[in-house]
Design a protein around this motif. Structure first.
Motif, PDB file in Angstrom:
ATOM      1  N   ALA A  84       0.846  -1.194   0.000  1.00 12.66           N
ATOM      2  CA  ALA A  84       0.000   0.000   0.000  1.00 12.66           C
ATOM      3  C   ALA A  84       0.881   1.243   0.000  1.00 12.66           C
ATOM      4  CB  ALA A  84      -0.910  -0.006   1.224  1.00 12.66           C
ATOM      5  N   GLU A  85       0.357   2.327  -0.565  1.00 14.33           N
ATOM      6  CA  GLU A  85       1.103   3.569  -0.661  1.00 14.33           C
ATOM      7  C   GLU A  85       0.485   4.635   0.238  1.00 14.33           C
ATOM      8  OE1 GLU A  85       1.253   4.616  -4.753  1.00 14.33           O
ATOM      9  OE2 GLU A  85       2.597   2.957  -5.296  1.00 14.33           O
ATOM     10  N   GLY A  86       1.286   5.651   0.517  1.00 15.58           N
ATOM     11  CA  GLY A  86       0.805   6.755   1.342  1.00 15.58           C
ATOM     12  C   GLY A  86       1.407   6.709   2.733  1.00 15.58           C
ATOM     13  N   TRP A  87       1.353   7.844   3.421  1.00 13.43           N
ATOM     14  CA  TRP A  87       2.031   7.940   4.716  1.00 13.43           C
ATOM     15  C   TRP A  87       1.349   7.093   5.783  1.00 13.43           C
ATOM     16  CZ3 TRP A  87      -0.234   9.667   9.183  1.00 13.43           C
ATOM     17  CH2 TRP A  87      -1.416  10.386   9.071  1.00 13.43           C
ATOM     18  N   VAL A  88       0.013   6.941   5.687  1.00 10.14           N
ATOM     19  CA  VAL A  88      -0.689   6.101   6.657  1.00 10.14           C
ATOM     20  C   VAL A  88      -0.243   4.650   6.511  1.00 10.14           C
ATOM     21  CG1 VAL A  88      -2.928   5.218   7.406  1.00 10.14           C
ATOM     22  CG2 VAL A  88      -2.684   7.633   6.774  1.00 10.14           C
ATOM     23  N   ALA A  89      -0.180   4.173   5.264  1.00 17.59           N
ATOM     24  CA  ALA A  89       0.260   2.801   5.013  1.00 17.59           C
ATOM     25  C   ALA A  89       1.710   2.608   5.453  1.00 17.59           C
ATOM     26  CB  ALA A  89       0.113   2.477   3.529  1.00 17.59           C
ATOM     27  N   THR A  90       2.543   3.612   5.195  1.00 14.36           N
ATOM     28  CA  THR A  90       3.943   3.534   5.613  1.00 14.36           C
ATOM     29  C   THR A  90       4.062   3.410   7.126  1.00 14.36           C
ATOM     30  OG1 THR A  90       4.660   4.837   3.698  1.00 14.36           O
ATOM     31  CG2 THR A  90       6.175   4.716   5.575  1.00 14.36           C
ATOM     32  N   PHE A  91       3.240   4.181   7.834  1.00 17.57           N
ATOM     33  CA  PHE A  91       3.252   4.132   9.298  1.00 17.57           C
ATOM     34  C   PHE A  91       2.779   2.771   9.807  1.00 17.57           C
ATOM     35  CE2 PHE A  91       0.886   4.703  13.311  1.00 17.57           C
ATOM     36  CZ  PHE A  91       1.943   5.072  14.127  1.00 17.57           C
ATOM     37  N   ILE A  92       1.665   2.281   9.236  1.00 17.49           N
ATOM     38  CA  ILE A  92       1.135   0.983   9.665  1.00 17.49           C
ATOM     39  C   ILE A  92       2.145  -0.125   9.386  1.00 17.49           C
ATOM     40  CG2 ILE A  92      -0.653  -0.746   9.235  1.00 17.49           C
ATOM     41  CD1 ILE A  92      -2.592   1.554   8.717  1.00 17.49           C
ATOM     42  N   ASN A  93       2.761  -0.082   8.220  1.00 18.37           N
ATOM     43  CA  ASN A  93       3.774  -1.090   7.875  1.00 18.37           C
ATOM     44  C   ASN A  93       4.925  -1.083   8.874  1.00 18.37           C
ATOM     45  OD1 ASN A  93       3.007  -2.639   5.563  1.00 18.37           O
ATOM     46  ND2 ASN A  93       3.224  -0.798   4.316  1.00 18.37           N
ATOM     47  N   ARG A 153      -3.361  -3.834  -2.789  1.00 20.28           N
ATOM     48  CA  ARG A 153      -2.932  -2.429  -2.741  1.00 20.28           C
ATOM     49  C   ARG A 153      -3.493  -1.695  -1.537  1.00 20.28           C
ATOM     50  NH1 ARG A 153       1.527  -2.918  -5.637  1.00 20.28           N
ATOM     51  NH2 ARG A 153       1.088  -4.015  -7.593  1.00 20.28           N
ATOM     52  N   THR A 154      -4.418  -2.321  -0.819  1.00 13.45           N
ATOM     53  CA  THR A 154      -4.939  -1.726   0.415  1.00 13.45           C
ATOM     54  C   THR A 154      -5.097  -2.822   1.460  1.00 13.45           C
ATOM     55  OG1 THR A 154      -7.287  -2.050  -0.104  1.00 13.45           O
ATOM     56  CG2 THR A 154      -6.246  -0.022  -0.914  1.00 13.45           C
ATOM     57  N   PHE A 155      -5.058  -2.434   2.722  1.00 12.12           N
ATOM     58  CA  PHE A 155      -5.252  -3.397   3.810  1.00 12.12           C
ATOM     59  C   PHE A 155      -6.691  -3.913   3.790  1.00 12.12           C
ATOM     60  CE2 PHE A 155      -1.747  -0.689   5.143  1.00 12.12           C
ATOM     61  CZ  PHE A 155      -0.811  -1.633   5.560  1.00 12.12           C
ATOM     62  N   GLY A 156      -7.630  -3.035   3.470  1.00 11.08           N
ATOM     63  CA  GLY A 156      -9.027  -3.425   3.441  1.00 11.08           C
ATOM     64  C   GLY A 156      -9.310  -4.516   2.422  1.00 11.08           C
ATOM     65  N   ALA A 157      -8.659  -4.435   1.257  1.00 11.12           N
ATOM     66  CA  ALA A 157      -8.874  -5.441   0.216  1.00 11.12           C
ATOM     67  C   ALA A 157      -8.388  -6.812   0.684  1.00 11.12           C
ATOM     68  CB  ALA A 157      -8.149  -5.028  -1.058  1.00 11.12           C
ATOM     69  N   ALA A 158      -7.277  -6.859   1.394  1.00 12.00           N
ATOM     70  CA  ALA A 158      -6.757  -8.127   1.901  1.00 12.00           C
ATOM     71  C   ALA A 158      -7.687  -8.700   2.968  1.00 12.00           C
ATOM     72  CB  ALA A 158      -5.355  -7.928   2.464  1.00 12.00           C
ATOM     73  N   VAL A 159      -8.210  -7.835   3.837  1.00 14.02           N
ATOM     74  CA  VAL A 159      -9.131  -8.289   4.889  1.00 14.02           C
ATOM     75  C   VAL A 159     -10.413  -8.830   4.271  1.00 14.02           C
ATOM     76  CG1 VAL A 159     -10.557  -7.530   6.820  1.00 14.02           C
ATOM     77  CG2 VAL A 159      -8.175  -6.768   6.653  1.00 14.02           C
ATOM     78  N   ARG A 160     -10.941  -8.144   3.258  1.00 12.20           N
ATOM     79  CA  ARG A 160     -12.161  -8.623   2.594  1.00 12.20           C
ATOM     80  C   ARG A 160     -11.939  -9.986   1.957  1.00 12.20           C
ATOM     81  NH1 ARG A 160     -12.648  -3.108   1.316  1.00 12.20           N
ATOM     82  NH2 ARG A 160     -11.611  -3.404  -0.703  1.00 12.20           N
ATOM     83  N   ASP A 161     -10.784 -10.178   1.359  1.00  7.41           N
ATOM     84  CA  ASP A 161     -10.487 -11.461   0.731  1.00  7.41           C
ATOM     85  C   ASP A 161     -10.437 -12.579   1.777  1.00  7.41           C
ATOM     86  OD1 ASP A 161      -9.668 -12.777  -1.863  1.00  7.41           O
ATOM     87  OD2 ASP A 161      -7.958 -13.346  -0.631  1.00  7.41           O
TER      88      ASP A 161
END
Length: 269
Positions: free
Chosen positions: A179-188, A230-238
């Motif tokens: 995932a991209e973006g500062w929020v994703a970077t922080f979570i990672n 590309r998003t955490f939400g997409a992985a959780v939904r899967d």
């Protein structure tokens, strides 16, 4: 507390500290408060890496066994996701004590018993002190409830990484998230870059800060592999789509899974 559990995982790979001694000390201490032996976790986790998503993957029991009834697998998932604080130690102790245990080295087994004995002594002392000083309220709110939540978060992260995938390669049996973006970077960063999970399975000796540098390895290279989420939400939904019938591994499709060594020879590494 969840970060400490991820640190425990890093310690099992010898990556938590540059000093091997301090790495072991930190790992053992985290293990004591997590009701887990570092040596046992390391031994079972090595099997997870060597036999990922196969029937020899002890860490993903019972989801890797096609003969296991669906009801048993659903019950195991419910228990692990809601009572991970107890189910996770059970899972590893089962690996250690069951007939035909893959952990056969006598010296290693002695060390595991020693770590559990130390854990028992320390917890006996803690609970005795809590009882003597009538500090159950503080123990409940400052340790037990946070520990329960952290263990469930750890289980949930593990499920996002693997449960519901029936591929025969590392990338097709692992959910990775780029995932991209500062929020994703922080979570990672807070997750020590575990969302780059396929990279970790290919190169388990890499320090977590280096995992994002190898994200290209997560792109599909053979049929039936999917690109990373590309998003955490997409992985959780899967994951949620597959939780009604939790399975892991190509054996569910009647496919013989190649070992990592065999995959490497085919140029998939």
């Amino acid at each position: 507390m969840h970060s400490m559990l991820i640190g425990f995982h890093e310690a099992s790979h010898g990556l938590l500290r540059k000093s091997r001694l301090l790495n072991e000390v930190d790992g053992i201490i985290i293990g004591i408060f997590s009701l887990m032996s570092l040596s046992l976790y390391r031994a079972a986790h090595q099997l997870h890496h060597a036999y990922l998503a196969s029937e020899r993957d002890e860490e993903l029991w019972p989801f890797v066994h096609p003969a296991m009834p669906r009801g048993v697998r659903v019950l195991a998932a419910l228990l692990e996701l809601s009572m991970g604080l107890l189910f996770t130690p059970f899972l590893f102790v089962r690996t250690f004590l069951r007939p035909g245990s893959p952990i056969r080295n006598k010296e290693l087994r002695r060390r595991i018993w020693t770590e559990f004995a130390v854990t028992s002594l320390i917890w006996t002392a803690i609970l005795t002190a809590v009882s003597v000083y009538d500090a159950w309220k503080y123990f409940l709110w400052l340790h037990l409830i946070p520990a329960w939540l952290a263990a469930n978060m750890q289980s949930f992260r593990k499920y996002v990484e693997h449960v519901g995938l029936t591929g025969s390669t590392v990338n097709s049996s692992t959910r990775s998230i780029v995932a991209e973006g500062w929020v994703a970077t922080f979570i990672n960063f807070t997750l020590l870059h575990e969302p780059y999970h396929g990279v970790h399975h290919w190169r388990s000796g890499l320090p977590h800060l280096e995992l994002p540098e190898h994200a290209a390895a997560l792109e599909p290279s053979v049929e039936k592999e999917r690109p990373p989420f590309r998003t955490f939400g997409a992985a959780v939904r899967d994951l949620f789509i597959n939780l009604a019938d939790p399975r892991v591994g190509a054996q569910w499709l009647g496919v013989t899974r190649a070992t990592r060594q065999e995959q490497a020879k085919r140029g998939l590494n």
